[in-house]
Design an enzyme around this catalytic site. Sequence first.
Site, PDB file in Angstrom:
ATOM      1  N   THR A 154       0.813  -1.223   0.000  1.00  0.00           N
ATOM      2  CA  THR A 154       0.000   0.000   0.000  1.00  0.00           C
ATOM      3  C   THR A 154       0.843   1.268   0.000  1.00  0.00           C
ATOM      4  O   THR A 154       0.343   2.349   0.307  1.00  0.00           O
ATOM      5  CB  THR A 154      -0.925   0.016   1.227  1.00  0.00           C
ATOM      6  OG1 THR A 154      -0.123  -0.084   2.421  1.00  0.00           O
ATOM      7  CG2 THR A 154      -1.913  -1.137   1.183  1.00  0.00           C
ATOM      8  N   THR A 202      -0.470   5.122  -1.200  1.00  0.00           N
ATOM      9  CA  THR A 202      -1.917   5.207  -1.423  1.00  0.00           C
ATOM     10  C   THR A 202      -2.441   6.629  -1.234  1.00  0.00           C
ATOM     11  O   THR A 202      -3.304   7.080  -1.987  1.00  0.00           O
ATOM     12  CB  THR A 202      -2.678   4.252  -0.475  1.00  0.00           C
ATOM     13  OG1 THR A 202      -2.218   4.435   0.864  1.00  0.00           O
ATOM     14  CG2 THR A 202      -2.481   2.806  -0.881  1.00  0.00           C
ATOM     15  N   GLY A 203      -1.930   7.350  -0.229  1.00  0.00           N
ATOM     16  CA  GLY A 203      -2.387   8.722  -0.002  1.00  0.00           C
ATOM     17  C   GLY A 203      -2.027   9.644  -1.147  1.00  0.00           C
ATOM     18  O   GLY A 203      -2.839  10.461  -1.596  1.00  0.00           O
TER      19      GLY A 203
END
Length: 267
Positions: free
Chosen positions: A204, A207-208
């Site tokens: 991940t 992701t932001g």
Amino acid sequence: MKAVLTIAGSDSSGGAGIQADIKTMTANGVYAMSAVTALTAQNTTGVTGIMEVSPDFLKEQLDSVFTDIPPQAVKIGMTASSELIEAIGEKLREYGAVNIVTDPVMISTSGSRLISDEAVDTLKRALLPLTDLLTPNIPEGEVLSGLSVKTDEDMIRAAEKISRENGCAVLLKGGHKSENANDLLYTEKGYSWFRGKRIDNHNTHGTGCTLSSAIASNLAKGFDLEDSVELAKEYISGALGAMLDLGAGCGPMNHGFDIKSRFARER
């Protein structure tokens, strides 16, 4: 083609920061430009070094972009110092930047604080009043609101407090909650939930950065805020669902999962 500017740090491993932003913007059909706030030495296992640019050089980058190819949206990521935040705010005001999406990079995946209290205060004073959409995760939402966020009701209270205090819409991301990936959008009109199914993928990294860049891309193309968020969540779900597995740690997503080009074929 619409143009979007990312103002963020460089990730040498390509999964987050400027690199993730450019990949995301390209995949979402806009022309990507960048102003680099810092160079980082990092890979999927962690960060080993950070070298910030000077505020004057950051301003020079921003001048170069805005005086030649004015962007239809701006995404702001890693800005760890008050001086860089001030420089960004000054130039965004000078050029009348629109569709500003700020991803407040404050807390690392491991839980480490990445920004000083002084820089948080500068962010609130110099940048958030210019921001159209702020996209904190839950730990960042706790820093910005001063509230503990454990439940859906906590998310609503925190997002409302951040929005009212800073005069911008807030997308409080629920990915840090174990049971779902629901995000809460709070605007002056009220709040709405964007439901998401948790994808069983530990890779991940970025992701932001990816979500905020996709939202900025959609805003640049003329979608309203709600549709921009909805489309961005679909995109990031696809990138995670492609199950790319690179590196020894928390790896990147496949930003190009939906790109079907004859130039991408293997021998």
